[in-house]
Design an enzyme around this catalytic site. Sequence first.
Site, PDB file in Angstrom:
ATOM      1  N   ASP A  84       0.850  -1.199   0.000  1.00 33.04           N
ATOM      2  CA  ASP A  84       0.000   0.000   0.000  1.00 33.04           C
ATOM      3  C   ASP A  84       0.886   1.250   0.000  1.00 33.04           C
ATOM      4  OD1 ASP A  84      -2.415   1.404   0.213  1.00 33.04           O
ATOM      5  OD2 ASP A  84      -2.372   1.375   2.417  1.00 33.04           O
ATOM      6  N   HIS A  85       0.618   2.185  -0.881  1.00 33.14           N
ATOM      7  CA  HIS A  85       1.346   3.470  -0.939  1.00 33.14           C
ATOM      8  C   HIS A  85       2.868   3.312  -0.929  1.00 33.14           C
ATOM      9  CE1 HIS A  85      -2.181   6.013  -0.659  1.00 33.14           C
ATOM     10  NE2 HIS A  85      -2.647   5.192   0.250  1.00 33.14           N
TER      11      HIS A  85
ATOM     12  N   HIS B 150      -7.817  10.190   3.275  1.00 28.60           N
ATOM     13  CA  HIS B 150      -7.383   9.210   4.280  1.00 28.60           C
ATOM     14  C   HIS B 150      -7.729   9.680   5.693  1.00 28.60           C
ATOM     15  CE1 HIS B 150      -4.650   7.979   0.925  1.00 28.60           C
ATOM     16  NE2 HIS B 150      -5.060   6.802   1.336  1.00 28.60           N
ATOM     17  N   GLY B 151      -7.885   8.736   6.592  1.00 27.33           N
ATOM     18  CA  GLY B 151      -8.075   9.075   7.992  1.00 27.33           C
ATOM     19  C   GLY B 151      -9.533   9.206   8.398  1.00 27.33           C
TER      20      GLY B 151
ATOM     21  N   HIS C 283      -9.225   4.778  -2.553  1.00 31.60           N
ATOM     22  CA  HIS C 283      -8.551   4.902  -1.252  1.00 31.60           C
ATOM     23  C   HIS C 283      -9.448   5.707  -0.313  1.00 31.60           C
ATOM     24  CE1 HIS C 283      -4.314   3.543  -2.044  1.00 31.60           C
ATOM     25  NE2 HIS C 283      -4.887   3.403  -3.224  1.00 31.60           N
TER      26      HIS C 283
ATOM     27  N   SER D 280     -12.879   4.380   4.418  1.00 37.08           N
ATOM     28  CA  SER D 280     -13.480   4.069   5.720  1.00 37.08           C
ATOM     29  C   SER D 280     -14.753   4.881   5.927  1.00 37.08           C
ATOM     30  CB  SER D 280     -12.487   4.371   6.856  1.00 37.08           C
ATOM     31  OG  SER D 280     -11.576   3.300   6.990  1.00 37.08           O
TER      32      SER D 280
ATOM     33  N   ASN E 255     -10.242   0.472  -0.330  1.00 36.49           N
ATOM     34  CA  ASN E 255      -9.255   0.425   0.764  1.00 36.49           C
ATOM     35  C   ASN E 255      -9.849   0.892   2.088  1.00 36.49           C
ATOM     36  OD1 ASN E 255      -7.554  -0.099  -1.374  1.00 36.49           O
ATOM     37  ND2 ASN E 255      -6.071   1.482  -0.852  1.00 36.49           N
TER      38      ASN E 255
ATOM     39  N   ASP F  41      -8.863   1.091   6.189  1.00 32.64           N
ATOM     40  CA  ASP F  41      -7.895   0.921   7.275  1.00 32.64           C
ATOM     41  C   ASP F  41      -8.372   1.623   8.549  1.00 32.64           C
ATOM     42  OD1 ASP F  41      -5.662   0.435   8.783  1.00 32.64           O
ATOM     43  OD2 ASP F  41      -4.436   1.978   7.851  1.00 32.64           O
TER      44      ASP F  41
ATOM     45  N   ARG G 222      -4.288 -10.618  26.646  1.00 38.78           N
ATOM     46  CA  ARG G 222      -5.000 -11.635  25.851  1.00 38.78           C
ATOM     47  C   ARG G 222      -6.519 -11.507  25.886  1.00 38.78           C
ATOM     48  NH1 ARG G 222      -0.598 -15.830  27.328  1.00 38.78           N
ATOM     49  NH2 ARG G 222      -1.876 -16.059  29.168  1.00 38.78           N
TER      50      ARG G 222
END
Length: 316
Positions: A81-82, A179-180, A210, A213, A253, A255, A280
């Site tokens: 990616d990128h 992005h973001g 891209h 989200s 995409n 993320d 855990r």
Amino acid sequence: MIVTTAQLFKHAYGKYAVGAYNINNAEQAMGLFNGCIQSKAPFIIQISKGARKYTDKRMLEGIIRSADQIFPDAIFAVHLDHGDEETCYDCINSGFYSSVMIDASHDPFEKNVEISKRVVEAAHKKGISVEAELGKLGGVEEDIKVEDGHATLTNPAEALDFVKKTGCDSLACAIGTSHGAFKFKGKQSLHFDVLKKIQDMLPNFPLVMHGSSSVPKDEVDRINQAGGTIKDSSGVNIDEYLPAAKLGVTKINIDTDGRLVWTRVHREFFRDKPAEFDFRPVGKIFMDEYAKFIISRNVKLGSAGQLDSLRASLKK
Ligand code: G3H
Ligand code: 13P
Ligand code: ZN
């Protein structure tokens, strides 16, 4: 089973989009594989330069090879990616990656062409496909920040010229996302008009979105109620994924949304169990929640339920 990105695109084009999810560690990998198996979806694992540095690039490769054994029914591609030019060559020569992205979108058109073309030539010699980018998304990527005013949508006529000149196999286009977690101010929608013009110029050519989200409000609210201070965030409407796929967007995409799941799970867990110090129990919750998130996105991308048909087409 690791396949080529081209094989995934051939099956998906015009029907659905393949989810491209970034991973950085084993917990993300477990959630991603579990979610994709449960929703019977092919997928792309993306590795950014930052992810390669976070522990060690060989660690991620090991995690992915192990996941491939743990989930023998999974069908996926591995993608850089990128990438910059140097990282692209490292991935091309590693023999592990299905495809690389050369991101020279911050350079002027001719320089972007020059760099992308060099990477395409090197990659094609090894049977690896290349995603290149034209247009500038807003937002933050690892070491580059594009201010709102400097983001530019992809010019459809230039897109055709760029693909012809570089020989790239897919094109990341700027169609209004960034992005973001802070994507839109005011009206929240993709530029379908621009996308349609790009598809008219490049019929049957896989396009990539891209910054896809969705930045769910309830997720951000829960983070903020558990001590977070994420303000004025907004993302892509997940009901726009499939209409975009029908217009040639074959890879989407995602993320940031996964990071929000991680943040919500961990903030709530340690808020509710302040005496806890074992990683855990919370790691288990994250893997389950991330799998659920992946299923929900694969349904919206239209990739859910495609695994058997893809497997059959690969045997032909
Ligand atoms: O577009 C960038 C991706 O979200 C990867 O982010 O470079 O912080 O790993 P990263
Ligand atoms: P988001 O920040 O919207 O998740 O975008 C991710 C991305 O484009 C990775 O290349
Ligand atoms: Zn991106």
